[in-house]
Design a protein around this motif. Structure first.
Motif, mmCIF file in Angstrom:
data_model
loop_
_atom_site.group_PDB
_atom_site.id
_atom_site.type_symbol
_atom_site.label_atom_id
_atom_site.label_comp_id
_atom_site.label_asym_id
_atom_site.label_seq_id
_atom_site.Cartn_x
_atom_site.Cartn_y
_atom_site.Cartn_z
ATOM 1 N N ARG A 195 0.823 -1.206 0.000
ATOM 2 C CA ARG A 195 0.000 0.000 0.000
ATOM 3 C C ARG A 195 0.858 1.257 0.000
ATOM 4 N NH1 ARG A 195 -4.438 -1.967 4.523
ATOM 5 N NH2 ARG A 195 -5.359 -3.644 3.278
ATOM 6 N N ARG A 196 2.083 1.161 0.485
ATOM 7 C CA ARG A 196 2.976 2.327 0.510
ATOM 8 C C ARG A 196 3.202 2.882 -0.900
ATOM 9 N NH1 ARG A 196 7.245 4.314 3.752
ATOM 10 N NH2 ARG A 196 7.685 6.381 2.921
ATOM 11 N N THR A 197 3.078 2.007 -1.898
ATOM 12 C CA THR A 197 3.226 2.447 -3.286
ATOM 13 C C THR A 197 2.259 3.584 -3.600
ATOM 14 O OG1 THR A 197 3.827 0.188 -3.932
ATOM 15 C CG2 THR A 197 3.166 1.681 -5.689
ATOM 16 N N VAL A 198 1.026 3.477 -3.141
ATOM 17 C CA VAL A 198 0.029 4.523 -3.374
ATOM 18 C C VAL A 198 0.452 5.814 -2.692
ATOM 19 C CG1 VAL A 198 -2.365 5.220 -2.982
ATOM 20 C CG2 VAL A 198 -1.842 2.859 -3.630
ATOM 21 N N ASP A 199 0.938 5.714 -1.461
ATOM 22 C CA ASP A 199 1.324 6.914 -0.708
ATOM 23 C C ASP A 199 2.414 7.702 -1.426
ATOM 24 O OD1 ASP A 199 -0.456 6.106 1.257
ATOM 25 O OD2 ASP A 199 1.080 5.048 2.406
ATOM 26 N N VAL A 200 3.377 6.991 -1.983
ATOM 27 C CA VAL A 200 4.476 7.678 -2.669
ATOM 28 C C VAL A 200 3.969 8.401 -3.914
ATOM 29 C CG1 VAL A 200 6.675 7.383 -3.856
ATOM 30 C CG2 VAL A 200 6.208 6.099 -1.768
ATOM 31 N N HIS A 201 3.077 7.764 -4.671
ATOM 32 C CA HIS A 201 2.554 8.410 -5.873
ATOM 33 C C HIS A 201 1.631 9.585 -5.536
ATOM 34 C CE1 HIS A 201 4.202 4.920 -7.967
ATOM 35 N NE2 HIS A 201 4.051 5.611 -9.078
ATOM 36 N N VAL A 202 0.893 9.478 -4.437
ATOM 37 C CA VAL A 202 0.089 10.614 -3.991
ATOM 38 C C VAL A 202 0.998 11.783 -3.627
ATOM 39 C CG1 VAL A 202 -1.382 11.455 -2.119
ATOM 40 C CG2 VAL A 202 -1.933 9.305 -3.258
ATOM 41 N N LEU A 203 2.123 11.483 -2.992
ATOM 42 C CA LEU A 203 3.092 12.528 -2.661
ATOM 43 C C LEU A 203 3.564 13.252 -3.921
ATOM 44 C CD1 LEU A 203 5.007 13.941 -0.632
ATOM 45 C CD2 LEU A 203 6.610 12.057 -1.003
ATOM 46 N N HIS A 204 3.872 12.474 -4.978
ATOM 47 C CA HIS A 204 4.289 13.083 -6.243
ATOM 48 C C HIS A 204 3.178 13.970 -6.813
ATOM 49 C CE1 HIS A 204 8.132 11.237 -6.656
ATOM 50 N NE2 HIS A 204 7.671 10.007 -6.740
ATOM 51 N N LEU A 205 1.955 13.469 -6.786
ATOM 52 C CA LEU A 205 0.837 14.243 -7.321
ATOM 53 C C LEU A 205 0.662 15.547 -6.557
ATOM 54 C CD1 LEU A 205 -2.067 11.761 -8.155
ATOM 55 C CD2 LEU A 205 -0.986 13.397 -9.697
ATOM 56 N N ARG A 206 0.759 15.488 -5.266
ATOM 57 C CA ARG A 206 0.612 16.703 -4.470
ATOM 58 C C ARG A 206 1.695 17.722 -4.801
ATOM 59 N NH1 ARG A 206 -0.912 13.789 1.307
ATOM 60 N NH2 ARG A 206 -3.203 13.911 1.056
ATOM 61 N N GLU A 207 2.902 17.244 -5.051
ATOM 62 C CA GLU A 207 3.990 18.164 -5.396
ATOM 63 C C GLU A 207 3.702 18.890 -6.705
ATOM 64 O OE1 GLU A 207 7.277 15.517 -5.384
ATOM 65 O OE2 GLU A 207 7.669 15.730 -3.235
ATOM 66 N N LYS A 208 2.928 18.256 -7.584
ATOM 67 C CA LYS A 208 2.630 18.851 -8.884
ATOM 68 C C LYS A 208 1.331 19.640 -8.898
ATOM 69 C CE LYS A 208 5.196 15.261 -11.351
ATOM 70 N NZ LYS A 208 5.180 14.188 -12.370
ATOM 71 N N ASN A 212 0.720 24.107 -1.620
ATOM 72 C CA ASN A 212 1.543 23.672 -0.493
ATOM 73 C C ASN A 212 1.287 22.182 -0.284
ATOM 74 O OD1 ASN A 212 2.917 23.157 1.838
ATOM 75 N ND2 ASN A 212 1.775 24.592 3.130
ATOM 76 N N PRO A 213 2.180 21.326 -0.765
ATOM 77 C CA PRO A 213 1.961 19.877 -0.657
ATOM 78 C C PRO A 213 1.768 19.401 0.780
ATOM 79 C CG PRO A 213 3.739 20.345 -2.191
ATOM 80 C CD PRO A 213 3.415 21.645 -1.504
ATOM 81 N N LYS A 214 2.303 20.149 1.752
ATOM 82 C CA LYS A 214 2.162 19.737 3.149
ATOM 83 C C LYS A 214 0.792 20.101 3.714
ATOM 84 C CE LYS A 214 7.104 19.945 4.162
ATOM 85 N NZ LYS A 214 8.155 20.543 5.030
ATOM 86 N N ALA A 215 0.063 20.955 3.012
ATOM 87 C CA ALA A 215 -1.299 21.304 3.410
ATOM 88 C C ALA A 215 -2.182 21.199 2.176
ATOM 89 C CB ALA A 215 -1.338 22.713 3.993
#
Length: 232
Positions: A195-208, A212-215
């Protein structure tokens, strides 16, 4: 049967390269090989493969650095190879832009499944322009037909999986998707995948997508469950 593709296999162990190449060639694919990081980049430029199978541990330039370099120039599907239990290597590969990973030792059935899924995603044809209205939510516009995403007036470049993940969430704004649901929708299955795979890709999406990816304002974490896209 799926159309044959050109696949670059990068591993410094001859036995692993042979184990990877055999089922791929049997499925009709053309296989290119490389044993070091620099050779992988050279082979990529010369051969223009449709998919890359990339080991994490490589001499000269490690797989994470190679993945990052490839992602700067191409959206080609990249599947990382890492030893079982080395979660840090797998996460590093995903954060560098890999679409998926396979752990060693791997089954041939699993490998073929991952490759087929990645190639099918990459080969998704664009629908007839204008056939589906763009999704507009807040300052994000998603044109599924042209596979284009515009955020605050600027087009952003997404990988195949980032796009599939975004469309899955945005087509049902407000709906909560568990990580297993997102693995099924975007990756084509949750078998063998963490499931961590999803979290990493969500992180990438938020950066794009996010100011503010942290909020995040668009892709919202639902604690203990998964993720949802903001309501219209």
């Amino acid at each position: 049967m799926d159309a044959p593709a050109r696949i670059l296999v990068v591993d410094d162990e001859e036995s692993i390269r042979a184990l990877l190449a055999f089922p791929l060639r049997r499925d009709g694919h053309e296989v290119l090989t490389a044993t070091t990081g620099p050779e992988a980049l050279e082979q990529f430029e010369r051969g223009q493969p449709d998919l890359v199978l990339l080991d994490v541990m490589l001499p000269g330039l490690d797989g994470v650095a190679v993945c990052r370099a490839l992602r700067e120039r191409s959206a080609v599907p990249i599947i990382m190879l890492s030893a079982r239990g080395e979660e840090g290597d797998r996460v590093a590969g995903l954060e560098a832009g890999a679409d998926d990973y396979v752990t060693k030792p791997f089954s041939v059935r699993e490998l073929r499944s991952r490759v087929r899924a990645a190639l099918r995603r990459a080969a998704l044809p664009a629908a007839r322009p204008g056939a589906t209205p763009p999704i507009e939510i807040g300052d994000v516009v998603i044109d599924a037909d042209r596979r284009r995403v515009v955020v605050r007036g600027e087009e952003v470049e997404l990988t195949h999986l980032e796009f599939e993940l975004l469309v899955t969430l945005a087509q049902a704004p407000g709906r909560v998707f568990t990580r297993d649901m997102l693995l099924e929708r975007a990756w084509g299955g949750s078998a063998y995948r963490e499931r961590r795979t999803v979290d990493v890709h969500v992180l990438h999406l938020r950066e794009k997508l996010e100011r503010n990816p942290k909020a995040p304002e668009h892709i919202i974490t639902v604690r203990g469950l998964g993720y949802r896209f903001r309501d219209p």
